[in-house]
Design a protein around this motif. Structure first.
Motif, mmCIF file in Angstrom:
data_model
loop_
_atom_site.group_PDB
_atom_site.id
_atom_site.type_symbol
_atom_site.label_atom_id
_atom_site.label_comp_id
_atom_site.label_asym_id
_atom_site.label_seq_id
_atom_site.Cartn_x
_atom_site.Cartn_y
_atom_site.Cartn_z
ATOM 1 N N VAL A 265 87.482 47.001 64.322
ATOM 2 C CA VAL A 265 87.121 47.267 65.734
ATOM 3 C C VAL A 265 85.650 47.679 65.902
ATOM 4 C CG1 VAL A 265 87.584 48.808 67.705
ATOM 5 C CG2 VAL A 265 89.468 47.623 66.550
ATOM 6 N N PRO A 266 85.168 48.710 65.174
ATOM 7 C CA PRO A 266 83.757 49.074 65.402
ATOM 8 C C PRO A 266 82.763 47.982 65.004
ATOM 9 C CG PRO A 266 84.723 50.417 63.637
ATOM 10 C CD PRO A 266 85.849 49.607 64.241
ATOM 11 N N ILE A 267 83.087 47.221 63.963
ATOM 12 C CA ILE A 267 82.159 46.162 63.530
ATOM 13 C C ILE A 267 82.134 45.046 64.573
ATOM 14 C CG2 ILE A 267 81.729 44.388 61.771
ATOM 15 C CD1 ILE A 267 82.707 46.373 59.670
ATOM 16 N N ILE A 268 83.295 44.709 65.108
ATOM 17 C CA ILE A 268 83.344 43.640 66.118
ATOM 18 C C ILE A 268 82.574 44.081 67.372
ATOM 19 C CG2 ILE A 268 84.888 42.367 67.680
ATOM 20 C CD1 ILE A 268 86.900 42.218 65.339
ATOM 21 N N ILE A 269 82.773 45.313 67.786
ATOM 22 C CA ILE A 269 82.029 45.780 68.982
ATOM 23 C C ILE A 269 80.527 45.701 68.715
ATOM 24 C CG2 ILE A 269 81.510 47.788 70.450
ATOM 25 C CD1 ILE A 269 84.478 48.544 70.225
ATOM 26 N N ARG A 270 80.126 46.192 67.555
ATOM 27 C CA ARG A 270 78.685 46.159 67.249
ATOM 28 C C ARG A 270 78.167 44.714 67.262
ATOM 29 N NH1 ARG A 270 78.712 49.669 63.164
ATOM 30 N NH2 ARG A 270 78.575 48.125 61.521
ATOM 31 N N SER A 271 79.003 43.801 66.811
ATOM 32 C CA SER A 271 78.523 42.407 66.687
ATOM 33 C C SER A 271 78.244 41.757 68.039
ATOM 34 C CB SER A 271 79.520 41.558 65.899
ATOM 35 O OG SER A 271 80.594 41.153 66.727
ATOM 36 N N PHE A 272 78.843 42.274 69.110
ATOM 37 C CA PHE A 272 78.512 41.658 70.393
ATOM 38 C C PHE A 272 77.679 42.544 71.317
ATOM 39 C CE2 PHE A 272 82.773 43.328 71.530
ATOM 40 C CZ PHE A 272 82.573 43.823 72.812
#
Ligand code: NAD
Length: 476
Positions: free
Chosen positions: A266-273
């Motif tokens: 979750v945190p990595i996906i949020i950061r990615s966008f």
């Protein structure tokens, strides 16, 4: 206000049009510098300076070129804070992201400094009394047209790799963000790059970019930006029979299977966008998730974006403004469009600061594949969520746009991870991650309409050289 002239043949030169345009801070909407408005005659001067400088630079020892690049890397690291503040003001990006960009910029110079004296041709066992070998020779003058999203990082890779193998360059930064490129050009000169080997011309796309792409005396074009302009650049280069590297963005998917470690994902996906306000060619902006875990996953994503701090670049939030009002309107248009087509929208917090070009972190849930936001690059802090029920369906959805830059697979099933990675049509695949450090060492580029050619890593050195085969008859 500082006024920046063009950097040609080691000198600061006023534009032949004698006109300048404003550099605007996206956090405030206010101008903070003036940039030379380049035209075809500035491009002519820069290309001829590069042409003149090329032979001597090409004939230097690789070791010597590497040492100069190494000094540039050290200087960038030393000037990290100054460069980061320039970049943050010019692009609106949060200071920590700008500081990270500076270190990646230095890493390009460091990487190619170390690589170049290990890079060479090969010997080929041919029949008969011959010695056959290849030489890797520079192309000549490399033209680079670069975008505004990561000017220093992309500018550094546009300079470091071609220079390492003996080319001279003319760089045309984007009209929205050019200042750090001028600072970088000055650093290159200070650290020993001979006059004319690096030239920087600011200006607008049609006035300065188009004449550079079409110039009859360049030997390679690298273009990073939109698909629409990429097509024009490739056409112009084709008329001169000049090779092109195109990096044209993407609509990169995260494929999240039911066994995924959501605490990590979750945190990595949020950061990615949201990184760089989503204005990243490789933004992970299309989330595909297994129906079984979708409710919990979307709830966690929505909670996560609710915690995203938004504000001006200098206040170092998680999310800064977009580059321009034009870009803000474009992103808003896509959010409205998605909503009208039935997507459920979750917003992060609102900035409520000044005149900057802000858009909150936004999740568009229940996006169907026929919704334009599923296909089109939005270039803002926005991601869509679409569900799937089978692995084969996930792969079809992931490959279901014209782009193919980056993708990620989130699963604890190792067989599934490799199976899916093999079927994804993208230039890079991450498994249980998104990005790996700054990415300087890994080949980067697109499948399909994300472009062709590879930048970064050793691959870039192949792009910026041509092969000469030498066959020696050895019998008396
Ligand atoms: P753009 O393609 O117009 O600009 C990129 C660069 O090309 C700039 O330096 C610009 O001056 C130059 N350019 C523009 N017209 C030109 C022409 N006719 N000939 C030669 N050079 C020209 O991109 P944009 O308008 O700044 O952004 C529009 C969209 O493009 C974005 O919303 C995003 O979807 C995409 N984009 C992608 C990337 C990426 O990293 N791949 C970067 C920027 C923009």
């Amino acid at each position: 206000m500082t006024r920046y002239n063009q950097f040609i043949a080691g000198d600061w030169v006023a534009p032949t049009t004698n006109s300048w345009f404003e550099a605007v801070d996206p956090s405030t909407g206010e101008a903070f510098a003036e940039l030379a408005r380049g035209s075809h005659s500035d491009i002519d001067r820069a290309v001829s300076a590069a042409r003149m400088a090329f032979p001597a630079w090409a004939f230097r020892d690789a070791l010597e070129r590497g040492r100069i690049l190494s000094r540039i890397a050290q200087r960038i690291i030393k000037d990290q804070e100054t460069l980061a503040r320039i970049e943050s003001t010019d692009t609106g990006k949060p200071l920590s992201q700008a500081r990270a960009d500076v270190l990646i910029a230095a890493r390009y110079f460091e990487f190619y400094a170390g690589a170049v004296d290990k890079f060479g041709g090969s010997t080929i066992p041919i029949p008969g009394p011959f010695l056959d070998y290849t030489l890797r020779e520079p192309l000549g003058v490399v033209a680079s047209i670069i975008p505004w999203n990561y000017p220093l990082q992309i500018g550094s890779r546009a300079i470091a790799a071609p220079l390492a193998v003996g080319n001279a360059v003319v760089v045309k930064p984007a009209e929205e963000a050019s200042v750090s490129l001028f600072t970088l050009a000055a650093i290159c000169a200070d650290e020993g790059v001979p006059s004319g080997v690096v030239n920087v011309i600011s200006g607008f796309g049609e006035e300065a970019g188009a004449p550079l792409a079409a110039h009859p005396d360049i030997n390679h074009v690298t273009f990073i930006g939109s698909l629409k302009v990429g097509r024009l650049v490739a056409q112009a280069a084709a008329r001169n029979v000049v090779p092109v590297t195109l990096e044209l963005g993407g609509k990169s998917p995260h494929v999240v299977f039911s066994s995924a470690n959501l605490d990590r994902a979750v945190p990595i996906i949020i950061r990615s966008f949201i990184q760089n306000a989503g204005q990243t060619c490789s933004a992970g902006s299309r989330i595909l998730v297994d129906r079984e875990i979708k409710p919990e996953f979307v709830e966690r994503l929505a909670e996560g974006i609710g915690r995203v701090q938004i504000g001006p670049g200098w206040s170092d939030p998680d999310l800064g403004p977009l580059i321009s009002e034009r870009q803000r309107k474009r992103v808003q248009h896509y959010i409205d469009l998605a909503q009208n087509r039935g997507a459920q929208v979750h917003f992060g917090s609102d900035p409520s600061v000044g005149q900057g070009f802000f858009v909150p972190a936004t999740l568009l849930d229940a996006v169907q594949p026929d919704n334009p936001v599923f296909h089109e690059e939005i270039f803002g802090p926005v991601a869509s969520v679409t569900e799937f029920s089978r692995e084969s369906e996930a792969v079809i959805l992931a490959n279901g746009t014209e782009y193919g830059l980056v993708s990620a697979v989130w699963t604890r099933d190792i067989g599934q991870a490799h199976r899916v990675a093999k079927r994804l049509q993208t230039g890079q695949v991450f498994i249980n991650s998104y990005g790996a450090g700054g990415g300087v060492e890994m080949p980067f580029g697109g499948y399909r309409h994300s472009g062709y050619g590879r930048e970064k890593g050793m691959e870039a050195l192949y792009q910026y050289t041509q092969v000469k085969n030498v066959a020696v008859f050895m019998d008396e």
